[in-house]
Design a protein around this motif. Structure first.
Motif, PDB file in Angstrom:
ATOM      1  N   VAL A 184      -9.741  -5.580  -4.259  1.00 59.37           N
ATOM      2  CA  VAL A 184      -9.305  -4.985  -2.696  1.00 59.37           C
ATOM      3  C   VAL A 184      -7.962  -5.420  -2.464  1.00 59.37           C
ATOM      4  CG1 VAL A 184      -9.891  -4.637  -0.579  1.00 59.37           C
ATOM      5  CG2 VAL A 184     -11.902  -4.625  -2.020  1.00 59.37           C
ATOM      6  N   ASP A 185      -7.271  -4.451  -2.049  1.00 58.14           N
ATOM      7  CA  ASP A 185      -5.762  -4.871  -1.410  1.00 58.14           C
ATOM      8  C   ASP A 185      -5.294  -3.847  -0.771  1.00 58.14           C
ATOM      9  OD1 ASP A 185      -3.667  -6.509  -0.934  1.00 58.14           O
ATOM     10  OD2 ASP A 185      -2.893  -6.960  -2.659  1.00 58.14           O
ATOM     11  N   GLU A 186      -4.410  -4.017  -0.293  1.00 58.21           N
ATOM     12  CA  GLU A 186      -3.444  -2.983   0.677  1.00 58.21           C
ATOM     13  C   GLU A 186      -1.868  -2.664   0.068  1.00 58.21           C
ATOM     14  OE1 GLU A 186      -4.167  -5.780   3.019  1.00 58.21           O
ATOM     15  OE2 GLU A 186      -6.109  -5.296   2.404  1.00 58.21           O
ATOM     16  N   LYS A 187      -1.653  -1.365  -0.237  1.00 61.46           N
ATOM     17  CA  LYS A 187      -0.188  -0.986  -0.732  1.00 61.46           C
ATOM     18  C   LYS A 187       0.314  -0.788   0.737  1.00 61.46           C
ATOM     19  CE  LYS A 187       2.590   1.096  -3.928  1.00 61.46           C
ATOM     20  NZ  LYS A 187       3.029   0.012  -4.253  1.00 61.46           N
ATOM     21  N   ALA A 188       1.091  -1.442   1.431  1.00 59.75           N
ATOM     22  CA  ALA A 188       1.587  -1.218   2.842  1.00 59.75           C
ATOM     23  C   ALA A 188       2.883  -0.882   2.816  1.00 59.75           C
ATOM     24  CB  ALA A 188       1.684  -2.614   3.391  1.00 59.75           C
ATOM     25  N   CYS A 267      -9.846 -10.659  -3.493  1.00 62.40           N
ATOM     26  CA  CYS A 267      -8.731 -10.117  -2.518  1.00 62.40           C
ATOM     27  C   CYS A 267      -7.805 -11.387  -2.202  1.00 62.40           C
ATOM     28  CB  CYS A 267      -9.300  -9.618  -1.184  1.00 62.40           C
ATOM     29  SG  CYS A 267     -10.162 -10.672  -0.178  1.00 62.40           S
ATOM     30  N   ASP A 268      -6.856 -11.117  -1.733  1.00 67.76           N
ATOM     31  CA  ASP A 268      -5.880 -12.383  -1.366  1.00 67.76           C
ATOM     32  C   ASP A 268      -6.071 -13.113  -0.097  1.00 67.76           C
ATOM     33  OD1 ASP A 268      -4.588 -10.647   0.377  1.00 67.76           O
ATOM     34  OD2 ASP A 268      -2.845 -10.102  -0.922  1.00 67.76           O
ATOM     35  N   THR A 272      -4.665 -10.394   7.565  1.00 69.85           N
ATOM     36  CA  THR A 272      -5.845  -9.483   7.987  1.00 69.85           C
ATOM     37  C   THR A 272      -7.252  -9.700   7.331  1.00 69.85           C
ATOM     38  OG1 THR A 272      -4.823  -7.915   6.132  1.00 69.85           O
ATOM     39  CG2 THR A 272      -3.888  -7.861   8.449  1.00 69.85           C
ATOM     40  N   HIS A 273      -7.140 -10.442   6.398  1.00 67.82           N
ATOM     41  CA  HIS A 273      -8.466 -10.591   5.746  1.00 67.82           C
ATOM     42  C   HIS A 273      -9.162 -11.930   6.134  1.00 67.82           C
ATOM     43  CE1 HIS A 273      -6.432  -8.683   1.887  1.00 67.82           C
ATOM     44  NE2 HIS A 273      -6.831  -7.962   2.854  1.00 67.82           N
ATOM     45  N   ASN A 274      -8.733 -12.693   6.896  1.00 68.78           N
ATOM     46  CA  ASN A 274      -9.235 -14.033   7.312  1.00 68.78           C
ATOM     47  C   ASN A 274      -9.237 -13.976   9.089  1.00 68.78           C
ATOM     48  OD1 ASN A 274      -9.542 -15.580   5.086  1.00 68.78           O
ATOM     49  ND2 ASN A 274      -7.643 -15.204   4.836  1.00 68.78           N
ATOM     50  N   THR A 275      -9.271 -13.044   9.697  1.00 68.67           N
ATOM     51  CA  THR A 275      -9.324 -13.230  11.161  1.00 68.67           C
ATOM     52  C   THR A 275     -10.698 -13.352  11.603  1.00 68.67           C
ATOM     53  OG1 THR A 275      -9.616 -10.796  11.561  1.00 68.67           O
ATOM     54  CG2 THR A 275      -7.316 -11.242  11.390  1.00 68.67           C
ATOM     55  N   PHE A 292     -11.438 -15.245  -3.168  1.00 65.71           N
ATOM     56  CA  PHE A 292      -9.747 -15.111  -2.653  1.00 65.71           C
ATOM     57  C   PHE A 292      -9.155 -15.522  -4.006  1.00 65.71           C
ATOM     58  CE2 PHE A 292     -11.367 -15.806   1.588  1.00 65.71           C
ATOM     59  CZ  PHE A 292     -11.019 -14.637   2.158  1.00 65.71           C
ATOM     60  N   THR A 293      -8.194 -14.815  -4.397  1.00 63.58           N
ATOM     61  CA  THR A 293      -7.111 -15.249  -5.405  1.00 63.58           C
ATOM     62  C   THR A 293      -6.257 -16.285  -4.987  1.00 63.58           C
ATOM     63  OG1 THR A 293      -5.530 -13.463  -4.493  1.00 63.58           O
ATOM     64  CG2 THR A 293      -7.076 -12.782  -6.455  1.00 63.58           C
TER      65      THR A 293
END
Length: 384
Positions: A184-188, A267-268, A272-275, A292-293
């Motif tokens: 999973v990741d985002e291409k922002a 995911c990294d 936003t992944h750790n709030t 987590f990578t």
């Protein structure tokens, strides 16, 4: 006859090898210099080991090479001294370039720059070395030197680098049963770009042409989950890129994955992944497991490879007059991909990755400048 059979065979006496102080200094320099050509450093190690009185068989075992290789370079050195460590001349016109000249070109290329220029060209090196440009080109080709090219890199400083690599790569090679593994990741901030003038189509003898300037029509962000087992992708577009959008994407994943299957997310460590909100949502959905990578190691996340395909085949050369048109094209591209998905084949094991990185650090870092963190990394990599 029996007594004769028990006597040891005399064997072939190895050629005596004694070094002068100058020869020893030169050979030691070739071995210690980090940028010496590998073939020359290897031959210098052979000669130095032989000069210590060890047999060819012992030297071969110590250096991990064939005994015939040791035999050859011992004999060549005894016969021709330092000049004997160069490659043998081929049939035909005798070579006009000595070993010292080749080493000088290689050393200059690796360890210096031509004046104020950032890198050597064939012309500048030829002028400095007193050789022709074609000769410089052959030397560079022989040693795989490409001064005109550069690449980027980043070493991870994550103190848990080894553990995270082992964890993620372990998922790739041995995914758990009754579970799906999603990268999973985002291409922002994907931009909807429109060229200032119409694109000129490709013609025989002429590539497609487009203006260098463009008009911006807004941005969007793609949240994607790549299934490592079958290559399918769950995608979702949002105009903003926050924890609240990531939470919505987690809900989408939860609905898409059949009930009864665990969900392992790679995911990294993006904020936003750790709030607290995300952690609270994950706590209420125990079938989700996050892996987590390592920091600065996006290459280990397979969805990044898929993002590369999307960029090459759609976004980089796409022309979009609105953000809606861009989003429609991305959705259509994902739908087409999922009609014939293609998983990636991850071949490297965690041990191989860690050993490769440790070996590379050993090559580029002088022994006297090795940091404690690097030593810890190397020892950790070797222990797995």
């Amino acid at each position: 006859m029996a007594g004769l059979a028990d006597e040891p065979r005399p064997g072939r006496r190895k050629q005596e090898l004694v070094l002068t102080e100058e020869e020893r200094a030169q050979l030691t320099g070739w071995v210690r210099r980090a940028k010496t050509a590998q073939f020359l450093a290897s031959r210098a190690r052979i000669v130095l080991a032989c000069a210590e009185g060890r047999s060819n068989k012992q030297v071969a075992a110590e250096l991990g090479i064939a005994q015939g290789t040791v035999n050859r370079w011992r004999a060549r050195f005894v016969a021709h001294r330092l000049d004997g460590l160069a490659d043998e001349p081929r049939v035909g016109r005798p070579p006009s370039i000595l070993l010292d000249q080749v080493e000088d070109v290689v050393t200059r290329t690796l360890e210096s720059t031509p004046g104020r220029d950032t890198h050597w060209s064939r012309a500048s090196m030829a002028a400095r070395a007193g050789l022709s440009k074609s000769t410089i080109g052959r030397i560079w080709k022989r040693f795989d030197l490409k001064p005109h090219l550069q690449d980027s890199f980043k070493f991870s400083t994550d103190p848990q680098f080894v553990d995270k690599v082992v964890d993620v790569v372990g998922l790739y090679h041995n995914p758990p049963e009754k579970a799906v593994v999603l990268c999973v990741d985002e291409k922002a901030q994907i931009q909807a770009l429109d060229r200032s003038q119409p694109v000129l189509p490709m013609m025989p003898g002429m590539p497609e042409r487009r203006t260098h300037d463009y008009l911006r029509h807004g941005i969007t962000s793609l949240f994607a989950a790549f299934n490592i087992a079958d290559g399918t992708v769950i995608g979702e577009l949002h105009r903003r890129h926050r924890a609240i959008e990531f939470k919505k994407f987690l809900v989408t994943i939860d609905k898409a994955v059949p009930v009864g299957l665990d969900v392992h997310l790679v995911c990294d460590n993006y904020a936003t992944h750790n709030t607290p909100e995300i952690k609270a949502w994950l706590g209420k959905h125990p079938r989700f497991h996050v892996h987590f990578t390592p920091t600065g190691s996006s290459w280990i996340n397979q969805v990044e490879r898929w993002f590369g395909l999307l960029t090459d085949k759609l976004i980089r050369r796409g022309v979009h007059t609105s953000i809606q048109a861009l989003e429609a094209d991305i959705k259509a591209w994902i739908d087409t991909w999922n009609e014939n998905p293609r998983p990636f084949m991850w071949t490297k094991t965690a041990d191989e990755i860690l050993k490769s990185l440790a070996d590379y650090l050993t090559r580029i870092t002088p022994q006297t400048q090795t940091t404690s963190k690097e030593l810890k990394f190397r020892s950790s990599g070797a222990s797995h």
